[in-house]
Design a protein around this motif. Structure first.
Motif: not given
Lengths: 194, 967
Positions: A90, A114, A116-117, A120-121, A175, A178-179, A182, A184-185, A187-189, B496-497
């Protein structure tokens, strides 16, 4: 920080960690503090219970899943190395600095985030998000606001939207597709404190 | 082609401009009080001696007239610009407007040598600016905004102060060298000027950046900065202005301190007022459920009040209205009904872009005025240089600091665009015009310099920024609607974050956001949102809903384009509700959505919810389903004429009846078969949402309340569906018009639903009826607009329906209950006698006591209903799948209206049924049984009156007699 060097000396293979994760020494030191803080019995590893003790995590709808993500393959303990490796995922992506194309894919790459996310699913780990798996996650996130029917139709719709090969499930590639749009840098940081 | 058009447009514009300039020049306009002017003028309108049939009162209307003309010109200009895509692609609209303003101003100047209009600060601050800022706040992407709030605040506050001080000081320094000649200005004046010129202008930035579509982070930072620094600028301006007014010599140390304090008080106070008003507005909208029509008004009025309040308290009004918009958006959008949201959205956009247009045009016009110009080349040049240089330095320095803390780094090219996008605009102009010549002796120089700076930044930088962005390959934002996947996974990412932050022990943005959203959910939302809104507020759900809606629309329009609605039946097992909102091809635009009622739009979700519940009660499902399927959908336009403030169900019923009547009439006259109209039933849809809650309640007592409808509507859909159309055809083929027209006679809508039983007693309707039973069909009692509306559509659909005797055809012909009534009456031939007796019993009972009737009727009917259920059970199952449940309450009311009719109608059954030969005996039997199921309305007060009426008043015996004589 007074205990700075004493901390660092406790950490094994500091250079290796730095290289692998890209964290600075200060980061690692701080995270080690946190690690020890979570480790109630000073056993040197973290257990699920240690995570479950984090109050905010308990109210996080995906909390359990995230804890599970820290314990892959039915492992019951987590050492600092694995701990920091997952967190490194992250770290914000630094686009401009690492211009080295030959370098191995950094741990905080888009794909890793991605992945990692995705895991989770993907509860059963078959590399696909099935309808049931998606419903489960959706139920967690939507809480009690929706009825089963809505949930199912949302799920169907989601799968239908992402499912490119028509197998009724979302593969990692789908997956990712579809993203694509986004940021991601963003959103997921997490900005790790120094 | 486009070119020719634009040439025509330009000619037109110029002509208009000339027309507009002459009166404009003659009058010294007081734009601030157009209204009072008008009133004043009107009151003096008839003062002249003698009576004039026609008199010319230009002076009465002058002010508003000219203003309206200006607005018209501006809007026309915008239209013209956009005729040619190429032009607006290269040149931002703002530039075109400024140039147009210059030209128009020039024309006026050439004609009269006076300045026409100028952008007066009053007009700007009270009328033009608020809508723009409100628009910005209301549509602010909150998440993005607060994610970047740190950077935005830094740029807005520190950046602006930096720009002000450095520009002011540097100019002062250059002035001290003597290059600028002799200016009557001290350090404070220069600082004041610096504060005017420092701020990046929201309007200018918005217009430019909206067109170049830079990436989200960059956009939000620039936009946020420009929004917030307006507030900061005004504060700085006020501080320096009062310093100048006091005079440099009289300022004490305490005053500087006060200035700093006032800065915080003014900006934070403004924000606080904005938040208070925002929440107030949210709270108000929570209770506007019953005044849907004025709902959108609240948004504007309260926001504007917040602006004025803040201005009154000499706080930063700009920050106030911006934060008002930011705070209220979530709750307002959850509370308002879908149309109101769209109304608000469009009105806001319209006001904002209108204001923007006017601002830019007047920026152009204002420049044409020799009295404001003073040229001082060094001053102007140095100003230009300094603002550009310090902007760059400020941005780079701040970004360097910020990048240590930002997750998403602002890169070099981002910084370049940020520096380059520092456009100055109307705000600076309005502020500088506001300066007091008494204290600021160089006001004219400041004004001219500001105009030059504004023009330079808007025109030069505005023109070049687009190529620059392209050249630098700035990450562009994708203009795309979020897909469900994106929305869903983004949500997951957020979780998640924030979890990772918890684990790693950071208190970061996500942690705070998590805390806030929990707080919001726990308290704020509960206070400020309607209960119903709370359920559906979830973002995911709304996205899902939107997608569904879009699907439904396209699905339906596709189906209608193909000329058949057969597809509706194939969609039985599809989850998405396609049967709900019926948009015709033409209507599938936004305006149509606008006209749709609230629940129409949310139909999907509601319906889904209801469906689950209703699965428990099959009877109800059938009821609702049949209703939904078969209901005649009245036209919206027509509907709107009926009620301005509320959509009353009764009107829907009345309308339905009327439509039914009209349709019948037409059919008879034309000897044609069924007519179709793609219509929607507003009454049902409208109330659905609101009554949704009540529905649950009625679910609980399925055999008391609901049987009313279920029984009535129990009709086997298929059989029923086929019958009416064919029946009519047959009727028409033979000369049985009388009987049908008789039916119409009974459906006299003029007295509203319940009058049905009663009307026959009136002479009027009696006459109508008798008239009808003679050979000439009498005109419908109410010539209604529906006829006109229906005609074209019906024609078209006509032949569709003839082609396929599909089941949906009838559904569009009459309201379902009418259909059913008819159906029942029609098929109950065998039962006629028994029914008649029942009817008379009822009549008698009614006379005795209304309550008794109700009870009795209910009992009778429930029993029969049960029989029917068995017959239809298989079909019920099938239909249950796609039933979209309508509000039970509404149904109740609608149906209650029908009950009397039912009785009345039964007398006509014999006539009708003889003609139709397509009914199997079994089907008849089925329907016979059904035909008498209607319980009396339980709570319709009008019905109670029946008890007091004489026997002769009731239709059943009467009509029976007549029909018998006829035959």
């Amino acid at each position: 920080m007074g205990s700075y060097s004493s901390h660092l000396s406790k950490i094994e293979d500091l250079q290796g960690i730095i290289q692998e994760t890209g964290f600075t020494k200060a980061h690692i030191c701080r995270l080690y503090d946190r690690f020890e803080e979570l480790d109630k019995n000073n056993k040197g590893t973290l257990s699920r219970e240690d995570f479950q003790r984090i109050g905010e995590l308990a109210v996080n709808p995906l909390g359990d899943r995230i804890i599970n993500a820290f314990f892959p393959n039915e492992k019951q303990t987590l050492d600092f190395r694995s701990f920091i490796r997952i967190l490194a995922c992250f770290r914000p992506t630094a686009k401009d600095k690492t211009a080295d194309p030959n370098a191995p894919e950094p741990i905080n790459s888009r794909t890793n985030k991605l992945r990692f996310a995705f895991q989770l699913y993907d509860l059963d780990g078959d590399g696909k998000i099935s309808r049931e798996e998606l419903i489960q996650v959706l139920r967690m996130m939507l809480e009690a606001q929706v009825t089963d029917d809505q949930l199912e139709s949302i799920t169907d719709r989601t799968i239908q939207e992402a499912d490119l090969d028509g197998d009724g499930a979302i593969s990692f590639e789908e997956f990712r597709k579809s993203l694509e749009n986004i940021n991601l840098e963003h959103k997921m940081s997490i900005r790790f404190l120094q | 082609m486009g070119r020719a058009r634009s040439v025509v447009g330009w000619v037109l514009l110029t002509a208009l401009a000339v027309l507009l300039c002459c009166p404009a020049a003659l009058s010294s306009l007081d734009e601030e009080h157009p209204d009072s002017d008008t009133e004043h003028g009107e009151s003096h309108g008839g003062n002249e001696t003698g009576f004039h049939i026609v008199s010319f009162h230009w002076e009465n209307v002058q002010t508003p007239y000219v203003i309206a003309l200006w607005i018209l010109v501006a809007s026309l200009a915008q239209t013209v610009f956009h005729l040619s895509e190429k032009v607006t692609l290269v040149v931002p609209e703002s530039i075109l407007l400024i140039v147009l303003g210059l030209i128009l101003g020039g024309i006026v100047w050439a004609a009269d040598h006076t300045a026409s209009f100028t952008l007066t600060p009053n007009v700007f601050f009270f009328y033009l600016l608020p809508p723009i800022i409100l628009d910005a706040g209301y549509f602010m992407p909150n998440q993005q905004f607060f994610r970047n709030i740190g950077s935005i605040l830094m740029y807005a506050i520190i950046g602006t102060v930096w720009n002000t001080v450095t520009t002011g000081l540097s100019l002062y320094g250059v002035f001290r060298t003597g290059i600028m000649g002799n200016l009557d200005a001290g350090l404070l004046e220069f600082l004041l000027f610096g504060s005017v010129i420092a701020a990046v202008d929201t309007v200018a930035v918005l217009t430019v950046f909206e067109e170049i579509h830079v990436n989200e982070a960059l956009f939000i930072v620039v936009f946020g900065e420009s929004l917030l620094n307006d507030g900061v600028t005004v504060v700085l301006y006020n501080v320096f202005n009062s310093f100048v007014a006091v005079g440099a010599g009289n300022i004490q140390g305490l005053d500087y301190f006060k200035g700093i304090v006032s800065f915080f008080v003014v900006s934070l106070g403004g924000i606080a007022i904005g938040i208070i008003f925002g929440f107030l507005l949210s709270l108000v909208t929570r209770f506007t459920k019953h005044v849907r029509v004025i709902e959108p008004g609240f948004v504007f009025v309260i926001s504007y009040l917040s602006y004025l309040t803040s201005d009154m308290l000499s706080l930063s009004a700009i920050l106030t209205i911006a934060f008002c918009g930011i705070c209220c958006q979530k709750y307002v959008q959850a509370n308002l009904c879908e149309q109101s949201i769209i109304t608000v959205r469009y009105t806001m956009k319209m006001l904002a872009s209108g204001a923007e247009t006017i601002i830019f045009m007047f920026l152009g016009v204002s420049a044409v005025d020799t009295t404001i110009w003073t040229w001082n080349t060094p001053f102007i040049l140095f100003t230009l240089v300094f603002i550009s240089v310090y902007r760059v330095i400020g941005v780079v320095a701040q970004t360097w600091i910020l990048n240590h803390y930002r997750v998403v780094q602002l890169e070099m090219i981002d910084q370049m665009v940020m520096s380059y996008g520092g456009l100055r605009g109307s705000m600076a102009f309005a502020l500088v015009v506001l300066l007091d010549l008494k204290h600021v002796h160089e006001k004219r120089l400041f004004v001219s310099t500001t105009i030059i700076v504004v023009y330079f930044t808007i025109i030069f930088q505005g023109l070049t920024i687009k190529p620059l962005v392209k050249w630098l390959k700035i990450k562009r934002s994708q203009q795309k609607e979020p897909s469900l996947n994106e929305k869903l996974h983004e949500r997951a990412f957020d979780h998640i974050v924030s979890a990772i932050e918890d684990i790693s022990g950071q208190i970061g943005h996500n942690y705070l956001r998590d805390k806030w959203s929990r707080f919001d959910k726990k308290y704020l939302s509960k206070i400020m949102m309607r209960k119903s809104a709370l359920i559906s507020q979830d973002n995911l759900l709304s996205i899902f809903r939107e997608l569904n809606l879009k699907d439904a629309i396209s699905y339906l329009s596709e189906g209608e384009r193909q000329g058949s609605l057969m597809f509706m039946h194939s969609s039985n097992d599809v989850n998405i509700d396609f049967t709900g909102p019926r948009y015709s091809v033409i209507d599938s635009s936004i305006s149509a959505v606008l006209r749709e009622s609230a629940s129409d739009v949310c139909l999907d979700m509601k319906a889904l919810e209801n469906r689950v519940k209703s699965l428990k009660d099959q009877e109800e499902i059938v009821t609702h389903h049949t209703l939904q399927q078969l209901l005649y959908k009245p036209r919206k336009r027509y509907k709107l004429n009926y009620s301005r403030h509320k959509l009353v169900h009764n009107e829907g019923v009345k309308q339905d009846k009327e439509i039914f009547q009209q349709t019948m009439k037409k059919r008879l006259e034309n000897l044609k078969s069924s007519k179709l109209g793609a219509n929607h039933n507003i009454a049902f849809k409208n109330t659905k949402k609101e009554k949704g809650a009540k529905k649950k309640h009625s679910d609980a007592v399925p055999n008391r309340n609901l049987p009313t409808q279920s029984l009535a509507l129990h009709a086997d859909k298929d059989t029923q569906d086929v019958q009416p159309g064919q029946l009519i055809q047959e009727n028409q083929g033979e000369s049985n018009e009388k009987s049908v027209s008789d039916v119409e006679g009974h459906y006299d809508p003029s007295d509203g639903g319940i009058s049905f039983l009663i009307t026959p007693a009136n002479n009027e309707s009696d006459e109508t009826r008798t008239g009808n039973s003679k050979s000439i069909p009498s005109p419908p009692p109410l010539p209604s607009p529906t006829t006109l509306d229906e005609k074209p559509i019906s024609r078209k659909d006509d032949h569709v329906s003839q082609e396929d005797l599909s089941s949906e055809k009838p559904s569009r012909i009459f309201p379902s209950y009418l259909q059913k009534t008819w159906m029942q009456s029609y098929t109950s031939l065998e039962n006629v006698e028994s029914q008649v007796s029942t009817v008379s019993e009822h009549v008698a009972a009614q006379e005795e006591s209304s309550t008794e009737i109700v009870l009795k009727a209910t009992v009778d009917k429930t029993e029969e209903a049960k029989l029917n259920e068995d017959d239809h059970s298989t079909q019920l199952d099938r239909e249950a799948l796609d039933v979209k449940v309508q509000c039970a309450e509404t149904l109740n009311e609608e149906l209650e209206d029908n009950c009397p009719k039912d009785a009345a109608l039964q007398e006509q059954k014999p006539l009708i049924i003889k003609d139709s030969k397509m009914h199997s005996a079994a089907a008849k039997r089925v329907q016979n049984r059904r035909s008498f199921h209607r319980p009396k309305p339980l709570r319709y007060p009008v019905l109670q009156k029946l008890g007091s009426l004489p026997v002769s008043c009731h239709i059943p015996p009467h009509s029976l007699e007549q029909e018998e004589t006829q035959f």
